[in-house]
Design a protein around this motif. Structure first.
Motif, mmCIF file in Angstrom:
data_model
loop_
_atom_site.group_PDB
_atom_site.id
_atom_site.type_symbol
_atom_site.label_atom_id
_atom_site.label_comp_id
_atom_site.label_asym_id
_atom_site.label_seq_id
_atom_site.Cartn_x
_atom_site.Cartn_y
_atom_site.Cartn_z
ATOM 1 N N ASP A 176 0.855 -1.186 0.000
ATOM 2 C CA ASP A 176 0.000 0.000 0.000
ATOM 3 C C ASP A 176 0.893 1.238 0.000
ATOM 4 N N THR A 228 5.645 -0.446 1.655
ATOM 5 C CA THR A 228 5.077 0.863 1.324
ATOM 6 C C THR A 228 5.413 1.179 -0.125
ATOM 7 N N THR A 252 -6.994 3.638 6.780
ATOM 8 C CA THR A 252 -7.853 4.742 7.202
ATOM 9 C C THR A 252 -9.289 4.248 7.361
ATOM 10 N N THR A 306 -9.121 10.545 2.245
ATOM 11 C CA THR A 306 -7.926 10.224 3.020
ATOM 12 C C THR A 306 -7.849 11.098 4.272
ATOM 13 N N GLY A 355 -5.293 12.780 5.147
ATOM 14 C CA GLY A 355 -4.644 14.029 4.748
ATOM 15 C C GLY A 355 -5.643 15.048 4.238
ATOM 16 N N HIS A 393 -0.591 3.021 6.635
ATOM 17 C CA HIS A 393 -1.706 2.884 7.560
ATOM 18 C C HIS A 393 -3.000 2.609 6.822
ATOM 19 N N GLN A 401 0.404 3.947 1.498
ATOM 20 C CA GLN A 401 0.388 4.548 2.826
ATOM 21 C C GLN A 401 0.693 3.482 3.875
ATOM 22 N N ALA A 423 8.569 3.409 -2.013
ATOM 23 C CA ALA A 423 8.511 4.751 -1.437
ATOM 24 C C ALA A 423 9.673 5.621 -1.872
ATOM 25 N N VAL A 479 -6.670 6.223 11.975
ATOM 26 C CA VAL A 479 -5.821 5.397 11.113
ATOM 27 C C VAL A 479 -5.177 4.301 11.953
ATOM 28 N N ARG A 497 3.432 1.799 -4.351
ATOM 29 C CA ARG A 497 2.229 1.990 -5.172
ATOM 30 C C ARG A 497 2.227 0.971 -6.304
#
Length: 451
Positions: free
Chosen positions: A42, A81, A48, A136, A138, A46, A44, A99, A67, A83
């Motif tokens: 993932d 971590t 959410t 998210t 954020g 964490h 992130q 990352a 989270v 994508r």
């Protein structure tokens, strides 16, 4: 190339949301020693819990408490971590961007597609530049700071037009995400007015725009009508059966001819399957989601599993009435599918037959701000405080890990004793500004920068 007999089976889970986290939690609890190695990918670190984002944005819950740190919760799994860039099932590898930016391939024996959904953007002029999504933590933190900084700027300006623009907040989308975000943020801004001598609650303009003729389609229509009535009693303008035509430079144009300026445009008008799925060799449903069987296996690929928002899974609870029905993309199904999925993977690993997923929708609950809500569950409809209480009880029960349940409960108790915090921490969006000022190089301030 699959794992040898001396090596554990490689299970790769794409996504660390509801499905990814709950599947990994189930696997690490049920797997025997060296039976399988689980990797969760993932971008992130964490998970959410999205139903609590509105309360986090409104200051009722500490944002960190909604989270769940993946590495802390998944001690027997490897958390990567990164994508996801591409899925190649023919080669049984997933290409990811880590990352630090490097590209690598992650091989697997069993793959779990739990990539979820992304905001569905429409070709509306100005949307990409002016819109703010709400998926998210954020974005929730940003919106809280943004709304408070808009009130700070409106309180300081002497220009009535700028003041009006700063105090106009627009929410597009009348589903759960939009209604709860609107209700909580409006509640927060109205409460904050007591600390601004020159801003009255009547000066705030909150606008809801929904293309459909009703809101909250997940509950019965009478509750949707009740919700609109409650919002309008609070002075919120509700536009139903209305399309947004343009948001260019913050100038909102609606399909009924209404026009106004707004420096805050919150976009919650639907989601779509993660676009990574389109760049894969997995079968897709017409909705863009992965086509799966009732056992949560991808069609014709028994070693690939899918659940949640990114999967088109037959809804066995209603297939007698509608054979083409698929499970709706909501948290209720995602959590239950994930728990079922973990058990099915264990069954498959041990040579046992997998079981179909079937769950009848238990209903829905929504918060409309402090002490207000609606609920339509198990054939019972509730309004006001009882529905709001049910909303909190249901979601704190569903929140992963005892740690987070306890912290959120304490946030609510402390909020009841000392009231919510109404302060902007907009400096987190420009942490270098003071260094720039000290050096004499002050960057040009954008219109939505916090003071």
């Amino acid at each position: 190339m699959g794992a040898t007999k001396s090596e554990p089976t490689r299970i790769v889970i794409l996504g660390g949301g509801y499905v990814g986290l709950y599947t990994a939690l189930g696997l690490q609890r049920m797997l025997r020693a060296n039976e399988a190695a689980v990797t969760v990918v993932d971008p992130q670190p964490h998970m959410t819990y999205q139903p609590f984002l509105p309360e986090a944005a409104a200051g009722a819950i500490e944002p960190r408490h909604v989270v769940v740190p993946l590495r802390r919760a998944l001690k027997r799994c490897h958390v990567l971590t990164a994508r996801v860039q591409k899925i190649e099932h023919k080669r049984k590898v997933v290409t990811v961007e880590a990352a630090d930016g490097h590209i690598e391939e992650v091989p697997y024996d069993h793959l779990v597609c739990a990539l979820g959904s992304v905001a569905r953007l429409l070709p509306i002029p100005g949307l990409a530049e002016e819109g703010i999504a709400f998926k998210t933590i954020g974005e929730a933190i940003y919106l809280r700071n943004h709304v408070m900084s808009q009130m700070d700027q409106a309180s300081s300006t002497r220009d009535p037009e700028i003041r009006k623009r700063k105090l106009t907040f627009t929410v597009v989308g009348g589903g759960f995400a939009g209604i709860e975000a609107l209700a909580e943020l409006e509640d927060m801004s109205r409460f904050a007015c007591r600390y601004y001598p020159n801003i009255e609650p009547e000066d705030l303009r909150w606008v809801l725009v929904e293309a459909a003729p009703r809101i909250l389609p997940e509950v019965r229509e009478t509750l949707g009508v009740y919700t609109v009535e409650q919002l309008e009693k609070r002075g919120i303008e509700v536009y139903l059966s209305t399309l947004a035509k343009s948001f260019e430079k913050g100038h909102v144009v609606l399909s009924d001819g209404t026009e106004f300026d707004s420096d805050t445009i919150i976009w919650t008008a639907g989601v779509k399957a993660n676009p990574v799925l389109a760049d894969s060799d997995l079968p897709l449903h017409k909705s863009g989601r992965v086509q799966a069987t009732p056992a949560l296996q991808v069609l014709d690929h028994p070693d690939v599993w899918a659940a949640g928002d990114c999967a088109a899974i037959p809804d066995l609870s209603v297939t007698e009435e509608d054979p083409t029905a698929i499970c709706p993309p909501n948290a209720q199904h995602a959590v239950r599918q994930a728990r079922h999925l973990a058990k099915n993977i264990i069954r498959a690993l041990r040579g046992k037959p997998v079981k179909d997923y079937k769950h009848k929708n238990m209903g829905a609950v929504a918060s409309l701000g402090l002490h207000e809500g609606v609920a339509d569950t198990l054939g019972i409809k509730l309004k006001g405080f009882p529905a709001w209480s049910m909303h909190r009880m249901y979601h704190v029960k569903a929140m992963p890990t005892f740690n987070r349940k306890a912290r959120i409960t304490m946030d609510w108790l402390l909020g009841g004793l000392f009231k919510r915090e109404v302060i902007s921490m907009g400096q987190i969006h420009s942490p270098h500004e003071e260094f720039h000022r000290a050096s004499g190089k002050v960057p040009e301030r954008k219109p939505d920068d916090s003071a």
